[in-house]
Design an enzyme around this catalytic site. Structure first.
Site, PDB file in Angstrom:
ATOM      1  N   LYS A 161      18.074  33.003  76.755  1.00 13.98           N
ATOM      2  CA  LYS A 161      16.974  33.734  76.127  1.00 13.98           C
ATOM      3  C   LYS A 161      16.271  32.778  75.176  1.00 13.98           C
ATOM      4  O   LYS A 161      16.841  32.361  74.163  1.00 13.98           O
ATOM      5  CB  LYS A 161      17.487  34.959  75.353  1.00 13.98           C
ATOM      6  CG  LYS A 161      16.393  35.603  74.511  1.00 13.98           C
ATOM      7  CD  LYS A 161      16.877  36.771  73.675  1.00 13.98           C
ATOM      8  CE  LYS A 161      15.875  37.051  72.552  1.00 13.98           C
ATOM      9  NZ  LYS A 161      16.261  38.210  71.728  1.00 13.98           N
ATOM     10  N   THR A 205      19.659  45.542  66.738  1.00 19.99           N
ATOM     11  CA  THR A 205      19.715  46.244  65.454  1.00 19.99           C
ATOM     12  C   THR A 205      19.720  47.762  65.612  1.00 19.99           C
ATOM     13  O   THR A 205      20.405  48.462  64.848  1.00 19.99           O
ATOM     14  CB  THR A 205      18.522  45.800  64.580  1.00 19.99           C
ATOM     15  OG1 THR A 205      18.496  44.375  64.549  1.00 19.99           O
ATOM     16  CG2 THR A 205      18.659  46.313  63.168  1.00 19.99           C
TER      17      THR A 205
END
Lengths: 65, 263
Positions: B105, B215
């Site tokens: 990524k 998150t």
């Protein structure tokens, strides 16, 4: 002799190999090693000698997104 | 109902059933990390690459013991990199760490306040990594032109943000996300900014192939329960997209027939 290991000064024997360094550090798990911004493949750990003043980075996977 | 055995998507030649991709940051401890990731059903899991803590407890579990690479597709990220060179270096170390695993990524950041990507450095890093045989899943803005450009240079998935990383604001620009999806011939994965289950469903209803989040799960009061909610939200949104929603109307349309009334 002294090297810079993960940003801190570290004292090791002269002519130490990467294998010996890893043994000293008692590392477990998966990690990767870079000396002076060159990646050292696992197959080279026993051949690769460390020189005084080398900048060594040992990294691992940690939590991240 | 959509059959999850047939509704797979492909990244760099590998097929995946779960369209929820999760991060491993911000959890209280390794037990919570493991439980939440198990519950999410995710198959692709991101990790960061950092200096080994040389003074660590020898018995401290290693992240890759909790999310073993033989069970999960590990997706190393370049979080914290603000230039192409450090991002490329991070990916190369990750590939060595993971025995040649070449899916990464890529994120090259521009600004600490927003964590928005630096697009010019992202493009440079992506080209260099692709030339070095990496398979690049790339974090980017919700700009359709840049998303297409990243696809054209060879990224295997394009991952526009919904909102700033860790903000939980949800999809701020659904029309751009839809345009990115319409233009794309590689998977589009919303990466960052999702706050709760409905945000994930909206991303999937827009036609995204998946959602990557960290998150939203890790900072929930009950992360394991939120992981479960997110799994269902992704599935619900995907099914709604495949089902094709009804058109919106300005006024009412009675569901019960007018004919046959006896009053």
């Amino acid at each position: 002799m002294n090297v810079l290991l993960n940003g801190s000064s570290y004292s090791i024997e002269n002519n130490c190999s990467v294998v010996a360094l890893i043994k000293n550090l008692e590392l477990n798990g998966k990690y990767a090693v870079e000396i002076n911004q060159t990646i050292i493949p696992k197959s080279e750990y026993s051949n690769q000698k460390i020189n005084s003043g080398d900048k060594i980075e040992i990294v691992q996977a940690i939590g991240g997104g | 109902m959509t059959n999850s055995h047939t509704d797979k998507f492909t990244i760099a030649g590998s097929k995946y059933s779960s369209r929820l991709l999760v991060g491993t940051g911000k959890y209280k401890n390794s037990e919570e990390t493991k439980s939440a990731i198990d519950k999410s059903g995710a198959e692709i899991v991101t990790v960061a690459i950092r200096r080994t803590n040389l003074g660590q407890e020898k018995n401290e579990p290693n992240l890759l013991d909790i999310i073993p690479p033989d069970k999960y597709t590990i997706l190393p990220n370049t979080a914290g990199c603000y230039d192409a060179a450090s991002a490329v270096r991070t990916c190369q170390l990750a590939r060595e760490l993971l025995n040649g695993h070449d899916l990464v990524k890529l994120e090259v950041l521009a600004d600490e306040k927003t964590l928005f990507p630096n697009i010019t450095q992202t493009l440079d890093a992506a080209k260099e990594l692709i030339d070095d045989n990496f398979k690049v899943m790339v974090y980017t803005t919700d700009d359709p032109i840049i998303a297409k450009r990243l696809e054209e240079i060879g990224c295997v998935a394009v991952m526009p943000l919904a909102a700033p990383i860790g903000s939980g604001l949800g999809i701020q620009n659904p029309y751009n996300i839809r345009t990115i999806v319409e233009n794309a011939s590689v998977p589009i994965i919303v990466d960052a900014g999702v706050g709760t289950a409905s945000d994930a469903s909206i991303a999937m209803e827009l036609g995204c192939d998946g959602v990557l989040m960290n998150t939203a799960i890790a900072e929930a009061k009950n992360p394991v329960l939120m992981a479960s909610a997110m799994k269902k939200a992704i599935q619900a949104g995907r099914e709604a997209y495949l089902a094709g929603r009804m058109p919106k109307r300005a006024y009412a349309s009675a569901s019960s027939p007018i004919d046959g009334r006896f009053f």
